[in-house]
Structures are given as C-alpha cells and as structure tokens.
Enzyme design. Structure first.
Site, PDB file in Angstrom:
ATOM      1  N   ARG A 132      92.145 121.218   2.436  1.00 19.46           N
ATOM      2  CA  ARG A 132      90.530 120.906   2.388  1.00 19.46           C
ATOM      3  C   ARG A 132      90.474 119.541   2.066  1.00 19.46           C
ATOM      4  NH1 ARG A 132      85.524 122.744  -1.632  1.00 19.46           N
ATOM      5  NH2 ARG A 132      84.148 121.604  -0.188  1.00 19.46           N
ATOM      6  N   HIS A 133      89.378 118.483   2.496  1.00 22.10           N
ATOM      7  CA  HIS A 133      89.408 117.225   1.753  1.00 22.10           C
ATOM      8  C   HIS A 133      88.997 117.227   0.360  1.00 22.10           C
ATOM      9  CE1 HIS A 133      85.110 118.233   1.215  1.00 22.10           C
ATOM     10  NE2 HIS A 133      85.017 118.461   2.453  1.00 22.10           N
TER      11      HIS A 133
END
Length: 463
Positions: A84-85
């Site tokens: 995930r970012h």
C-alpha cells in the site's frame, strides 16, 4: 571526503547494523505520552509503526529469525511484494467533514478542558481540499525505510546486483500517492547502495493495482449501490455510535443534536491524521476514550468488510486478475529454477492501495471470522481477527517468498507487514512455509477459474 559521501556511508552502516533478533517490549512503547492512547484503533489511517512497535525506536530494525525455511539448503529465488502507498493527506471529502467540526468547536463549544481551549486558541485548520490524498513526507519515508528493511531481510534477492541487472520490477497504480511511493521505494535502494549512475523504470498498471475501478459488477452492485452498505448505515445510527456522539457533545458542551456520525468520524480522523502525518498527540485525540475508539474502529471495519471484503462475493473476486498475476510470476520462477536457469524476475514490487490488498487477502481466505460483521454483533466481535488496524496501516505489505530447497522441493512463505502468516486451510505442521504445490492445490478452484472478465460482468451468464 565530501559530506555527501559521508552521508551515504553512514546510511549504509546504520542500515547494516539494524539486523536484530530482539525488540523492546510493546507495553513500554504504549506508555509513550507522545503516542495517543487510542492509536492502535486508527484502522486504515494508522501508522505502520503501531503494527510493528519496535520500529518506533529503530525504523530500520529487521528480524531475520522470523524467516524459517525448512532446511539450510533452502534459498530464496523469487519475491513478490504488494504494498500500500505511504502516509497521505486526507481526501477532499474528509477535509470538508473536518472543517465542519472545527467550525462548530471554534464557535460553539463551551467546555472548560485545557485540550479544548488549545483547539480553540492555538490549533488552526491547516488541511485544505487540494491536498486530496497526496503523499506526505512521512509517506515518502515509509517506503524508503521499507525498501531498506526488505533488502536486509532478503539480501540475496533485493540486492544491488539484482537491481542493476534488471531482475527487480516495479509496478504501480496511476494515483500520485502510489507513483510517489514507488519512487520513494526505489530511492531507498539507490541511496542504500549509492547508485547515482543509473535510473530504474516502473510500469503503471491500473488493471492490476486498481482492478476494483474496472470491475463493472463491483462498481454497480457495491461501490455505487447505497443499499450495499446498509449494515454500516444501521451501525452508524445505532446505540454504540449514538453513545459516542453524546459523549463528544458532553465534552464539547454542545447540544447532542449538533454532533452527527460524520462529525464523530471527522474528529477521530483528525486525531489519526495529526498523529500519522506529524507524529503529534493532538488535542483532538482527547475527544475519545478507548471505548469510543473501539466503536469507531468497528464502524470502519464494518465498512471495509462489506465494501472490500467478505460482505459480498464480488469484493474478493474483483481481485482475480491480481491473483492470477501473482501465481503466474511464482510459476515462472518455479519453472526456471527447476530447469536450472537463473530466475529472470527475482523481485516484483507492486504499489497500490488498501483496496488493492484487502480483496486479495479475502480471496486467499485470511482474517475470516466464524461470524460476519454486522450492525448488531459489535459486542460479540471484540476478539475478531478482521481488524484493519492490524492489517492495513499505511505502507501495509503482503510479501510472498518462493524458496528452492533442492530436489524439486519448492516452498512458499507469506508475510504480512513483515510478519509470517499461515495460508488459511493449510494445517501441515510446516504450514508457515508450505510446499508450493500444496498451496496451488489448496487454491486449485481459483487457479482454474476466477476469471476477472467473467466475474466482473454485470449480468453473469448462467452456467
């Protein structure tokens, strides 16, 4: 010697000695006054450090003892990391909600608590709508540090030689926060090895990293369907949330009707964002005690359950394309290793969203409780395994490592957020690193089916 060179030497030395086997007790970290008492309930707005508290003291610490291949002959041949970012600003939608709460507190709150006076006289509303989910500096660091830690966990795969040789591939969602997280991950590696003479490309692939946007059935039946989240709506209007709203109103000294469920959520998010972005224990956090935070966490978990996870079959089936992509990479690496060839894609780094990882975890069967999350079973779900606070903080990552242990013995180890997990349904004593063929047999029906185009048709054809 130039200062820049000393800096790179220091970075390498620091990261090299951060391989450790023991960490400070989590209880001591929970007593830190700079950490909100409710930080462990921040769901998808939480810091990665709350999932791995030892990183609070040492952000580059790794523990190679968690890797337990069956024998010393086992060697890592391929790694896929779906990440995930990093930490981001709130979306414009949430900024609007927070602005509304702030204006009410500023103009109408009459409570006498010192934290309330601090909000009214010292705190300013610095979030703006144009921030709209963009990566913050903490998010840049999230991926730089993760890259260094993974290189220390898997030095034979994530190495300077593999990077320069083109054996590490980077794929990202087109969203700015994902692209910038990918750039940060690459920067972590190039800074670690002082690579200044070469740049490394990444591919933008929304079909893989934002599949949920392209699955028509999911978009129409769940994402754009107001009735799909009826359980969430009922809980937000139910007794647990009502009690939280009343307590907030009491603390602010405003009429109960002034505090809506959206305002309660906005206050919770203000606390979470202030901590995640600035690492400060914001006065907004005093709006909630631990009981309130548990209710707020459940409200978000309920939303994620029904919109991205086990609530509807299409939620997980929307990730069929990523599921098959993952196993095709593993199959290719397995085939090359069995035939004595060099594995041509040693590492794949894929950067997406919480909405990328959660449907895939669901398809694989992780964190499935015996009973579904509903608007009426909050009290019985206090020990649930489905907790997004633990599963999906910023920079959450699912890593799958393929080992060749000789003689055709290939094994697969899954890790979530740098911790080993066990494939659900595999009960072998060595299930933490099961035979790759056993994993494939376990998911045989999905591997033979789970066709993205078929599953995502709005009206599926009869069998």
């Amino acid at each position: 010697m130039p200062a820049a060179v000393w800096k790179l030497i220091a970075l390498y030395f620091t990261s090299a000695v951060h391989v450790c086997c023991c960490f400070r007790n989590d209880v001591e970290l929970q007593d830190n006054p700079n950490i909100p008492a409710i930080a462990k309930y921040f769901t998808t707005k939480g810091r990665y450090e709350e999932v791995n508290p030892y990183l609070i003291e040492d952000i580059l610490a790794v523990n190679r003892s968690i890797l337990q291949p069956p024998s010393a002959q086992c060697r890592e041949i391929h790694l896929t990391a779906i990440i995930r970012h990093g930490t981001r600003y709130p979306t414009s939608k949430n900024v609007k909600k927070m602005q509304k709460l702030y204006e009410l507190v500023k103009s109408r709150a009459v409570g006498k608590e010192s934290w309330l006076r601090e909000i009214q006289t010292q705190w300013t509303m610095w979030y703006t709508e144009d921030m709209d989910g963009r990566l913050v500096q903490k998010g840049v660091n999230d991926h730089r540090h993760l890259a260094i830690r993974l290189s220390k966990l898997f030095p034979s795969l994530i190495s300077e030689e593999k990077l320069r040789g083109g054996f590490i591939q980077f794929i990202t969602s087109s969203k700015h926060r994902c692209v910038n997280s990918t750039l940060s991950f690459k920067a972590g590696l190039t800074e670690l090895w002082a690579i200044t003479d070469e740049e490394f490309d990444h591919a933008v692939n929304d079909a893989l990293m934002r599949f949920f946007d392209q699955c028509t059935r999911f978009v129409e039946e769940v994402d754009n369907n107001p009735s799909a989240l009826s359980e969430v709506d009922r809980f937000r209007q139910g007794p647990e949330m009502t009690r939280v709203q009343e307590k907030i109103a009491d603390r602010l000294g405003v009429p109960y009707n002034d505090i809506t469920d959206d305002m309660a959520e906005a206050g919770f998010y203000l606390c979470a964002y202030e901590f995640a972005i600035k690492t400060v224990n914001s006065p907004w956090c005093r709006l909630f005690d631990e009981v309130d935070a548990q209710v707020m966490e459940y409200a978000n978990d309920l939303k994620q359950f029904w919109k991205r996870s086990y609530g509807y079959d299409i939620n997980s089936k929307s990730s069929c394309i990523l599921f098959h992509d993952l196993f095709s990479r593993l199959d290719k690496a397995a085939s090359e290793s069995r035939s004595g060839q060099q594995v041509t894609e040693a590492v794949t780094v894929q950067v997406g969203h919480a909405e990328t990882i959660l449907p895939l975890l669901t398809l694989l069967g992780f964190f499935k409780d015996s009973a579904a999350l509903t608007s009426t079973n909050y009290a019985s779900q206090t020990q649930r395994s489905f907790r997004t606070s633990n599963m999906l903080p910023y920079a959450a990552n699912l890593v799958l490592v393929l080992y060749d242990c000789g003689g055709g013995d290939l094994r697969l180890q899954p890790l979530l957020n740098e911790k080993p997990v066990t494939f659900p349904g595999l009960t072998d004593p060595r299930a933490s690193v099961p035979l790759y063929e056993d994993v494939k047999e376990h998911y045989r029906e999905l591997l033979q089916g789970c066709d993205f185009e078929t599953e995502c048709q709005l009206f599926k054809h009869p069998a």
